[in-house]
Design a protein around this motif. Structure first.
Motif, PDB file in Angstrom:
ATOM      1  N   LYS A   1      53.490  -6.575  41.405  1.00 12.35           N
ATOM      2  CA  LYS A   1      52.101  -6.963  41.111  1.00 12.35           C
ATOM      3  C   LYS A   1      52.021  -7.722  39.797  1.00 12.35           C
ATOM      4  CE  LYS A   1      49.207  -3.615  43.561  1.00 12.35           C
ATOM      5  NZ  LYS A   1      48.352  -2.411  43.423  1.00 12.35           N
ATOM      6  N   LEU A   2      52.779  -7.269  38.811  1.00 11.43           N
ATOM      7  CA  LEU A   2      52.793  -7.941  37.506  1.00 11.43           C
ATOM      8  C   LEU A   2      53.341  -9.364  37.639  1.00 11.43           C
ATOM      9  CD1 LEU A   2      52.200  -7.469  34.506  1.00 11.43           C
ATOM     10  CD2 LEU A   2      54.572  -6.724  34.234  1.00 11.43           C
ATOM     11  N   VAL A   3      54.456  -9.500  38.376  1.00 16.67           N
ATOM     12  CA  VAL A   3      55.039 -10.833  38.602  1.00 16.67           C
ATOM     13  C   VAL A   3      54.061 -11.717  39.358  1.00 16.67           C
ATOM     14  CG1 VAL A   3      56.897 -12.080  39.762  1.00 16.67           C
ATOM     15  CG2 VAL A   3      57.401  -9.953  38.549  1.00 16.67           C
ATOM     16  N   TYR A   4      53.408 -11.143  40.379  1.00 17.15           N
ATOM     17  CA  TYR A   4      52.456 -11.896  41.198  1.00 17.15           C
ATOM     18  C   TYR A   4      51.282 -12.382  40.350  1.00 17.15           C
ATOM     19  CZ  TYR A   4      48.659 -12.677  44.517  1.00 17.15           C
ATOM     20  OH  TYR A   4      47.606 -13.219  45.201  1.00 17.15           O
ATOM     21  N   ASN A   5      50.743 -11.476  39.526  1.00 16.49           N
ATOM     22  CA  ASN A   5      49.596 -11.847  38.685  1.00 16.49           C
ATOM     23  C   ASN A   5      49.965 -12.906  37.651  1.00 16.49           C
ATOM     24  OD1 ASN A   5      47.814 -10.143  39.998  1.00 16.49           O
ATOM     25  ND2 ASN A   5      48.258  -8.406  38.655  1.00 16.49           N
TER      26      ASN A   5
ATOM     27  N   GLN B   1      48.342 -16.530  37.585  1.00 19.70           N
ATOM     28  CA  GLN B   1      47.676 -16.998  36.370  1.00 19.70           C
ATOM     29  C   GLN B   1      48.257 -18.336  35.907  1.00 19.70           C
ATOM     30  OE1 GLN B   1      45.009 -15.339  34.974  1.00 19.70           O
ATOM     31  NE2 GLN B   1      44.787 -17.274  33.852  1.00 19.70           N
ATOM     32  N   ALA B   2      49.588 -18.476  36.022  1.00 19.90           N
ATOM     33  CA  ALA B   2      50.235 -19.731  35.633  1.00 19.90           C
ATOM     34  C   ALA B   2      49.773 -20.888  36.517  1.00 19.90           C
ATOM     35  CB  ALA B   2      51.743 -19.567  35.721  1.00 19.90           C
ATOM     36  N   ALA B   3      49.642 -20.603  37.821  1.00 20.32           N
ATOM     37  CA  ALA B   3      49.190 -21.654  38.751  1.00 20.32           C
ATOM     38  C   ALA B   3      47.757 -22.082  38.429  1.00 20.32           C
ATOM     39  CB  ALA B   3      49.291 -21.143  40.186  1.00 20.32           C
ATOM     40  N   ILE B   4      46.891 -21.117  38.128  1.00 21.40           N
ATOM     41  CA  ILE B   4      45.489 -21.434  37.787  1.00 21.40           C
ATOM     42  C   ILE B   4      45.425 -22.242  36.488  1.00 21.40           C
ATOM     43  CG2 ILE B   4      43.282 -20.415  37.071  1.00 21.40           C
ATOM     44  CD1 ILE B   4      43.961 -18.052  38.979  1.00 21.40           C
TER      45      ILE B   4
ATOM     46  N   ASN C   1      57.017   2.177  41.756  1.00 25.64           N
ATOM     47  CA  ASN C   1      57.437   1.436  40.562  1.00 25.64           C
ATOM     48  C   ASN C   1      57.665  -0.036  40.884  1.00 25.64           C
ATOM     49  OD1 ASN C   1      57.400   3.800  39.076  1.00 25.64           O
ATOM     50  ND2 ASN C   1      59.580   4.232  39.390  1.00 25.64           N
ATOM     51  N   LEU C   2      58.290  -0.296  42.034  1.00 23.66           N
ATOM     52  CA  LEU C   2      58.573  -1.678  42.421  1.00 23.66           C
ATOM     53  C   LEU C   2      57.283  -2.434  42.729  1.00 23.66           C
ATOM     54  CD1 LEU C   2      60.883  -3.604  42.791  1.00 23.66           C
ATOM     55  CD2 LEU C   2      61.145  -2.829  45.135  1.00 23.66           C
TER      56      LEU C   2
END
Length: 276
Positions: A251-255, A259-262, A245-246
């Protein structure tokens, strides 16, 4: 987190394998324990005029003995915590009535706990492995039995975790000595046997009751080991599920962060191109 998940999954599979063996060992010890209890009951009824030392209450003694059975290793959920909480409650109850306490520790976790609370530890047996052996236990247990026979202890209590099923284990604190007549009950409807003793009745009964107490200790350790593997399997399964679950959340936070950085980089390039 992925490495942790692999480790907990491996520990879960190992516990499943060990749990089956521990449960078989525990169940295999029960018939011997039941049979020796019946024989001891028949003998005690056949000789009502003789009361063995292990069945006599030492009312004048001001100390109570404890045999605390715990695990050598951790990562088995609240198994040891629940058992030691029951022991602590009994300690306070006895000390509140003016009794002293001395303990024998079977297992590293119980030994560490008793040392931390400042309890008097008179003997210990640790590093028992996955298979309990009576020769490793008997030395530590004999200390309490000898003290009781000499009249130094009022009673001896046994603490362990009883195996109910894979999902449920119960902490137990029960009186081991003096042996109660309730526990030594012959089967109802069974025949009353007349025995021939060699060398004499007292020696045979004393030795048999000693074997009976030893079988109770062995059974308690076997039950505790089965409970340990079951609790560890459940704890490691929960840890594996939590890790999964963690990982999904991370993974969601990382993605999102990626995406924000891109998006920021693209907006900077577009802004720069527009300015030129």
């Amino acid at each position: 987190m992925q490495n942790t998940k692999k480790i907990t999954k491996a520990m879960e599979m190992v516990s499943v394998s060990k749990m089956r063996k521990a449960q078989e060992r525990m169940r295999a010890a029960r018939p011997y324990s039941d049979k020796i209890r019946n024989i001891a009951a028949n003998l005690s009824q056949a000789n009502p005029e003789y009361t063995p030392a292990l069945m006599k209450a030492n009312e004048s003694a001001k100390t109570v003995g404890f045999i605390v059975v715990t695990t050598d290793k951790g990562l088995c959920g609240g198994l040891n915590t629940n058992s030691l909480r029951a022991v602590t409650t009994k300690f306070r109850e006895l000390q509140g009535s003016g009794m002293g306490v001395q303990a024998v520790a079977i297992g590293n976790k119980g030994l560490g706990f008793l040392n931390r609370i400042g309890a008097k530890v008179v003997a210990q047996a640790t590093q028992l492995g996955d298979t309990p052996h009576l020769d490793k236990l008997i030395g530590a247990v004999k200390v309490q039995m000898d003290a009781f026979e000499k009249g130094e202890l009022k009673a001896v209590y046994l603490s362990y975790t009883k195996f109910i099923n894979t999902m449920r284990q119960e902490p137990v604190v029960e009186q081991l000595l003096p042996l109660s007549s309730d526990k030594l009950q012959a089967d109802k409807g069974a025949h009353a046997w007349d025995y021939i003793y060699e060398p004499d009745a007292q020696t045979v009964i004393d030795d048999l009751l000693t074997r009976y107490v030893e079988s109770q200790i062995y059974q308690a350790v076997a039950e505790n080991m089965a409970s340990e593997q079951s609790a560890r399997m459940v704890a490691m399964k929960a840890a594996t599920d939590n890790a999964g679950n963690l990982i999904s959340e991370l993974k969601l936070v990382y993605n999102k962060t990626r995406q924000a950085a891109i998006t920021k980089e693209l907006s900077e390039i577009v802004s720069g191109a527009a300015a030129v």
